[in-house]
Design a protein around this motif. Structure first.
Motif, PDB file in Angstrom:
ATOM      1  N   THR A   1      33.941  34.619  32.193  1.00 19.29           N
ATOM      2  CA  THR A   1      34.042  35.770  32.605  1.00 19.29           C
ATOM      3  C   THR A   1      35.594  36.347  32.373  1.00 19.29           C
ATOM      4  O   THR A   1      36.396  35.403  32.303  1.00 19.29           O
ATOM      5  CB  THR A   1      33.703  36.074  33.939  1.00 19.29           C
ATOM      6  OG1 THR A   1      34.138  37.628  34.011  1.00 19.29           O
ATOM      7  CG2 THR A   1      34.719  35.363  34.836  1.00 19.29           C
ATOM      8  N   ASP A   2      35.844  37.458  31.813  1.00 19.03           N
ATOM      9  CA  ASP A   2      37.001  38.179  31.730  1.00 19.03           C
ATOM     10  C   ASP A   2      37.142  39.294  32.773  1.00 19.03           C
ATOM     11  O   ASP A   2      38.055  40.077  32.800  1.00 19.03           O
ATOM     12  CB  ASP A   2      37.263  38.773  30.397  1.00 19.03           C
ATOM     13  CG  ASP A   2      37.413  37.671  29.102  1.00 19.03           C
ATOM     14  OD1 ASP A   2      37.719  36.597  29.547  1.00 19.03           O
ATOM     15  OD2 ASP A   2      37.009  37.812  28.139  1.00 19.03           O
ATOM     16  N   VAL A   3      35.957  39.376  33.549  1.00 14.09           N
ATOM     17  CA  VAL A   3      35.954  40.473  34.436  1.00 14.09           C
ATOM     18  C   VAL A   3      37.073  40.048  35.644  1.00 14.09           C
ATOM     19  O   VAL A   3      37.267  39.092  36.075  1.00 14.09           O
ATOM     20  CB  VAL A   3      34.612  40.515  35.192  1.00 14.09           C
ATOM     21  CG1 VAL A   3      34.564  41.461  36.265  1.00 14.09           C
ATOM     22  CG2 VAL A   3      33.632  40.845  34.262  1.00 14.09           C
ATOM     23  N   ALA A   4      37.620  41.295  35.950  1.00 16.19           N
ATOM     24  CA  ALA A   4      38.588  41.128  37.060  1.00 16.19           C
ATOM     25  C   ALA A   4      38.114  42.000  38.103  1.00 16.19           C
ATOM     26  O   ALA A   4      37.359  43.237  37.905  1.00 16.19           O
ATOM     27  CB  ALA A   4      40.026  41.852  36.742  1.00 16.19           C
ATOM     28  N   ILE A   5      38.168  41.587  39.440  1.00 18.37           N
ATOM     29  CA  ILE A   5      37.797  42.280  40.596  1.00 18.37           C
ATOM     30  C   ILE A   5      38.791  42.157  41.664  1.00 18.37           C
ATOM     31  O   ILE A   5      39.638  41.251  41.801  1.00 18.37           O
ATOM     32  CB  ILE A   5      36.609  41.596  41.087  1.00 18.37           C
ATOM     33  CG1 ILE A   5      35.644  42.517  42.105  1.00 18.37           C
ATOM     34  CG2 ILE A   5      36.555  40.199  41.543  1.00 18.37           C
ATOM     35  CD1 ILE A   5      34.088  42.001  42.574  1.00 18.37           C
TER      36      ILE A   5
ATOM     37  N   THR B   1      40.713  41.607  45.001  1.00 20.08           N
ATOM     38  CA  THR B   1      40.348  40.466  45.641  1.00 20.08           C
ATOM     39  C   THR B   1      39.667  40.428  46.956  1.00 20.08           C
ATOM     40  O   THR B   1      38.836  39.709  47.346  1.00 20.08           O
ATOM     41  CB  THR B   1      41.809  39.625  45.963  1.00 20.08           C
ATOM     42  OG1 THR B   1      42.401  39.587  44.782  1.00 20.08           O
ATOM     43  CG2 THR B   1      42.003  38.355  46.593  1.00 20.08           C
ATOM     44  N   GLY B   2      40.092  41.720  47.812  1.00 22.46           N
ATOM     45  CA  GLY B   2      39.318  41.798  48.951  1.00 22.46           C
ATOM     46  C   GLY B   2      37.946  42.148  48.840  1.00 22.46           C
ATOM     47  O   GLY B   2      37.112  41.495  49.401  1.00 22.46           O
ATOM     48  N   ALA B   3      37.505  42.877  47.750  1.00 21.13           N
ATOM     49  CA  ALA B   3      36.060  43.142  47.564  1.00 21.13           C
ATOM     50  C   ALA B   3      35.449  42.049  47.096  1.00 21.13           C
ATOM     51  O   ALA B   3      34.254  41.769  47.506  1.00 21.13           O
ATOM     52  CB  ALA B   3      36.020  44.264  46.541  1.00 21.13           C
ATOM     53  N   GLY B   4      36.074  41.377  46.327  1.00 16.33           N
ATOM     54  CA  GLY B   4      35.491  40.029  45.838  1.00 16.33           C
ATOM     55  C   GLY B   4      35.261  39.212  46.910  1.00 16.33           C
ATOM     56  O   GLY B   4      34.096  38.508  47.094  1.00 16.33           O
ATOM     57  N   ARG B   5      36.090  38.922  48.067  1.00 15.11           N
ATOM     58  CA  ARG B   5      35.845  37.939  49.228  1.00 15.11           C
ATOM     59  C   ARG B   5      34.840  38.511  49.836  1.00 15.11           C
ATOM     60  O   ARG B   5      33.999  37.544  50.412  1.00 15.11           O
ATOM     61  CB  ARG B   5      37.197  37.545  49.746  1.00 15.11           C
ATOM     62  CG  ARG B   5      38.127  36.769  49.075  1.00 15.11           C
ATOM     63  CD  ARG B   5      39.581  36.515  49.832  1.00 15.11           C
ATOM     64  NE  ARG B   5      40.174  35.691  49.112  1.00 15.11           N
ATOM     65  CZ  ARG B   5      41.537  35.640  49.253  1.00 15.11           C
ATOM     66  NH1 ARG B   5      42.110  36.374  49.845  1.00 15.11           N
ATOM     67  NH2 ARG B   5      42.303  34.786  48.506  1.00 15.11           N
TER      68      ARG B   5
END
Length: 175
Positions: free
Chosen positions: A148-152, A154-158
């Motif tokens: 993946t090259d997707v960036a998300i 960090t808080g929403a990802g966790r």
């Protein structure tokens, strides 16, 4: 530390280091990715339990994590094409179960919904990778997940990763 905990940490270290590679393959992998930072013991101990799961189970968790990242938007849309992509990727019954289950909160991790199964898996991989606090651990986790090259965020990802783990535990045993 108990013997069981030591064995679990050793298994995580093997999973993160590519211990299933032969000597030549390992040397080649190290040569191709020399920038990999070494893992500290604390990083190995903090590795998520899914590093021990089969590749198929990890791929499934990545898809579930992608759904978790999109759940708030999925609960509000009526676009049949978008819902069909998700239903075909994780299964219609499972999608219904995931979206009707309890939520840990409105995550709202994405601006737009993925338009294919591959982009959903890539989003899920970014979600799971964001759960690692140490950069070296995040790098190793990325090797176990869809590319993946997707960036998300960090808080929403966790938050989405926690939701995905909760959903995975409610589903059939993955490991």
């Amino acid at each position: 530390m108990s013997a069981a905990r030591r064995a679990e940490i050793a298994a995580r270290a093997r999973a993160l280091s590519g211990a299933d590679l032969g000597p030549r393959a390992r040397r080649l992998a190290e040569r191709l990715a020399p920038s990999a930072a070494p893992l500290a013991f604390a990083d190995v101990a903090a590795a998520p339990d899914w590093v021990l799961w089969s590749d198929a189970a990890r791929q499934d968790l990545a898809r579930i994590a992608g759904v978790a990242a999109c759940a708030p938007k999925l609960r509000r849309i009526i676009d049949g094409k978008a819902l069909r992509i998700f239903a075909q990727t994780v299964g219609a019954d499972r999608l219904d179960a995931l979206l009707s289950g309890s939520a840990l909160g409105e995550i709202d991790a994405v601006e737009t919904l993925p338009d294919s199964a591959e982009t959903l898996a890539a989003l899920g991989a970014a979600v799971l990778r964001s759960d690692a606090e140490a950069p070296a651990l995040a790098d190793r986790l990325a090797r176990l997940l869809p590319t993946t090259d997707v960036a998300i965020d960090t808080g929403a990802g966790r938050a989405a990763a926690a939701q995905a783990r909760q959903w995975a535990m409610l589903q059939e045993p993955t490991a």
